[in-house]
Design a protein around this motif. Structure first.
Motif, PDB file in Angstrom:
ATOM      1  N   ASN A  80     -18.351 -49.958  25.223  1.00  0.00           N
ATOM      2  CA  ASN A  80     -17.762 -49.477  23.816  1.00  0.00           C
ATOM      3  C   ASN A  80     -16.460 -49.435  23.937  1.00  0.00           C
ATOM      4  O   ASN A  80     -15.699 -48.284  24.315  1.00  0.00           O
ATOM      5  CB  ASN A  80     -18.530 -48.283  23.329  1.00  0.00           C
ATOM      6  N   GLY A  81     -15.660 -50.532  23.919  1.00  0.00           N
ATOM      7  CA  GLY A  81     -14.282 -50.330  23.942  1.00  0.00           C
ATOM      8  C   GLY A  81     -13.795 -50.162  25.491  1.00  0.00           C
ATOM      9  O   GLY A  81     -14.573 -50.822  26.534  1.00  0.00           O
ATOM     10  N   LYS A  89     -29.725 -54.024  13.560  1.00  0.00           N
ATOM     11  CA  LYS A  89     -28.116 -53.898  13.694  1.00  0.00           C
ATOM     12  C   LYS A  89     -27.747 -54.814  14.951  1.00  0.00           C
ATOM     13  O   LYS A  89     -28.468 -54.838  15.915  1.00  0.00           O
ATOM     14  CB  LYS A  89     -27.722 -52.668  13.803  1.00  0.00           C
ATOM     15  N   ILE A  90     -26.796 -55.544  14.786  1.00  0.00           N
ATOM     16  CA  ILE A  90     -26.208 -56.665  15.637  1.00  0.00           C
ATOM     17  C   ILE A  90     -24.848 -56.345  16.310  1.00  0.00           C
ATOM     18  O   ILE A  90     -24.180 -55.870  15.313  1.00  0.00           O
ATOM     19  CB  ILE A  90     -26.249 -58.050  15.048  1.00  0.00           C
ATOM     20  N   TYR A  91     -24.811 -56.143  17.528  1.00  0.00           N
ATOM     21  CA  TYR A  91     -23.480 -55.737  17.922  1.00  0.00           C
ATOM     22  C   TYR A  91     -23.013 -56.938  19.060  1.00  0.00           C
ATOM     23  O   TYR A  91     -23.907 -57.118  19.856  1.00  0.00           O
ATOM     24  CB  TYR A  91     -23.499 -54.521  18.878  1.00  0.00           C
ATOM     25  N   THR A  92     -21.709 -57.359  18.881  1.00  0.00           N
ATOM     26  CA  THR A  92     -21.069 -58.413  19.709  1.00  0.00           C
ATOM     27  C   THR A  92     -19.980 -57.903  20.343  1.00  0.00           C
ATOM     28  O   THR A  92     -19.518 -56.785  20.223  1.00  0.00           O
ATOM     29  CB  THR A  92     -20.621 -59.662  18.851  1.00  0.00           C
ATOM     30  N   ARG A  93     -19.748 -58.511  21.575  1.00  0.00           N
ATOM     31  CA  ARG A  93     -18.555 -57.928  22.604  1.00  0.00           C
ATOM     32  C   ARG A  93     -19.056 -56.624  23.134  1.00  0.00           C
ATOM     33  O   ARG A  93     -17.937 -55.830  23.201  1.00  0.00           O
ATOM     34  CB  ARG A  93     -17.293 -57.957  21.973  1.00  0.00           C
ATOM     35  N   ARG A  94     -20.273 -56.377  23.215  1.00  0.00           N
ATOM     36  CA  ARG A  94     -20.640 -55.057  23.933  1.00  0.00           C
ATOM     37  C   ARG A  94     -21.498 -55.417  25.042  1.00  0.00           C
ATOM     38  O   ARG A  94     -22.670 -55.436  25.223  1.00  0.00           O
ATOM     39  CB  ARG A  94     -21.450 -54.326  22.811  1.00  0.00           C
TER      40      ARG A  94
END
Length: 381
Positions: free
Chosen positions: A156-157, A128-133
């Motif tokens: 996370n926001g 799983k790849i998360y960006t802008r975190r």
């Protein structure tokens, strides 16, 4: 070798002195004893390539006309400022590993032909790849006999969450890892040395034309827009502020060739220091003038579009004496590992070097599976 001996960039004397310098270099030993040659080359990190080259019979003419453009292309600095280890390592790989010296360009954009295949490969295997975190903090314990990461505080926001894992890999560039590491970790020399590494500014310029800049022989072909024509290769020059360049409409046509348009030159300005503070319009005009000087027939064409991208911090500066500050992939933190081409690996700061560092990080993790299991059990409790 054919290109070396037939190039018009060097005089006969230059070629002779180059042959002497390379003939008595560790590269010859490397043909029969690669590991022994690499040990000798690593020990040459304390001097510049220019100093090493002169000590072995090379001259300044060769440095200016041939080796400087190569050094700029490899490390964005000239032979007076790049480590002999860096340059000789590349030559050693070229001499021994046939595939290392093959020049290839992507069929199209890096996003489509490099990043997406890697992402698809990983996601197909459950990644799983998360960006802008953003990583806001690294949580860890240190009891004096051993340290371990217990979690990452991730944005996370407007809120944040803590992520836990068995092992943590920081795959970043030099500015990224310098921002991420906790200040307290600098008590370990392996981390503190990272802050001794410097980076190099670079500017990349793209110029679009209404014809074909590198078509040198046929004026009609140069001005027509029905088919791409010119030199389909990566090019080098000692006579401009851009060390290497290519016409992407020819070398990577899937994304950069456009019907009704001509050449899309991509040119890397090295060293980039003089250009970082200049406005983009001035940089584009400066580069266009140098293109006209290299390809006089391009004055018949119009530049229809340009783009300038500046990076104040790009590759780490492979200056003499810097290799000792590059960290290993395994760190003093039991379950925290490093990857990135600035870490210890024999290739230069590049995509290939980053790949090698990733493989070394994976190997370090696998070699420490037992310790990681113990750390994980402690964290869980």
């Amino acid at each position: 070798l054919k290109a070396f001996f037939t190039t018009s960039q060097l005089t006969v004397q230059d070629k002779l002195q180059n042959a002497i310098a390379l003939g008595i270099s560790p590269i010859v030993r490397g043909l029969v004893d690669f590991d022994g040659a690499m040990k000798t080359i690593r020990d040459l990190d304390k001097i510049s390539f220019a100093d090493w080259f002169r000590q072995h019979g090379g001259n300044d003419g060769s440095l200016k006309r041939m080796w400087n453009p190569i050094a700029y292309a490899l490390g964005f600095i000239d032979t007076e400022n790049i480590s002999a280890r860096c340059m000789l390592t590349i030559f050693q790989f070229f001499a021994v590993k046939t595939e290392a010296s093959v020049l290839r360009m992507l069929e199209g954009s890096p996003d489509e032909y490099l990043h997406k295949p890697i992402i698809n490969y990983l996601q197909a295997r459950g990644t799983k790849i998360y960006t802008r975190r953003r990583v806001r903090d690294i949580l860890y314990t240190d009891n004096g006999t051993g340290a371990k990461v217990t979690g990452l505080v991730i944005a996370n926001g407007d809120s944040e969450e803590t992520i836990t894992a068995d092992a943590y890999v920081c795959a970043a560039d030099v500015p990224g890892v310098q921002r991420l590491l906790p200040e307290a970790w600098r008590k370990w020399s392996e981390f503190d040395n990272i802050y001794k590494l410097d980076t190099i500014p670079v500017a990349t310029v793209q110029l679009r034309f209404d014809g074909w800049v590198t078509e040198l022989h046929d004026a009609e072909k140069r001005k027509q827009l029905e088919e791409a024509t010119g030199i389909d290769n990566l090019l080098y020059t000692p006579d401009a502020d851009f060390s290497c360049f290519a016409d992407l409409a020819l070398t990577s046509p899937s994304d950069y060739y456009r019907e009704g348009q001509g050449s899309l030159l991509q040119l890397v300005l090295t060293p980039g220091d003089p250009f970082i503070k200049q406005n983009n319009d001035a940089i584009a005009k400066h580069v266009l003038n140098q293109v006209h000087s290299l390809f006089p027939s391009s004055r018949e064409l119009n530049m229809t579009w340009y783009s300038v991208v500046k990076l104040a911090q790009s590759l780490y500066r492979e200056a003499p004496g810097m290799d000792i500050y590059r960290p290993n992939q395994k760190t003093p933190i039991d379950n925290f590992f490093l990857a990135g081409s600035y870490t210890q690996q024999d290739y230069i700061d590049s995509m290939e070097g980053a790949t090698i560092s990733g493989r070394r990080a994976a190997k370090a993790i696998l070699e420490n599976v037992k310790n990681l299991a113990e750390v994980s059990a402690v964290v869980t409790v």
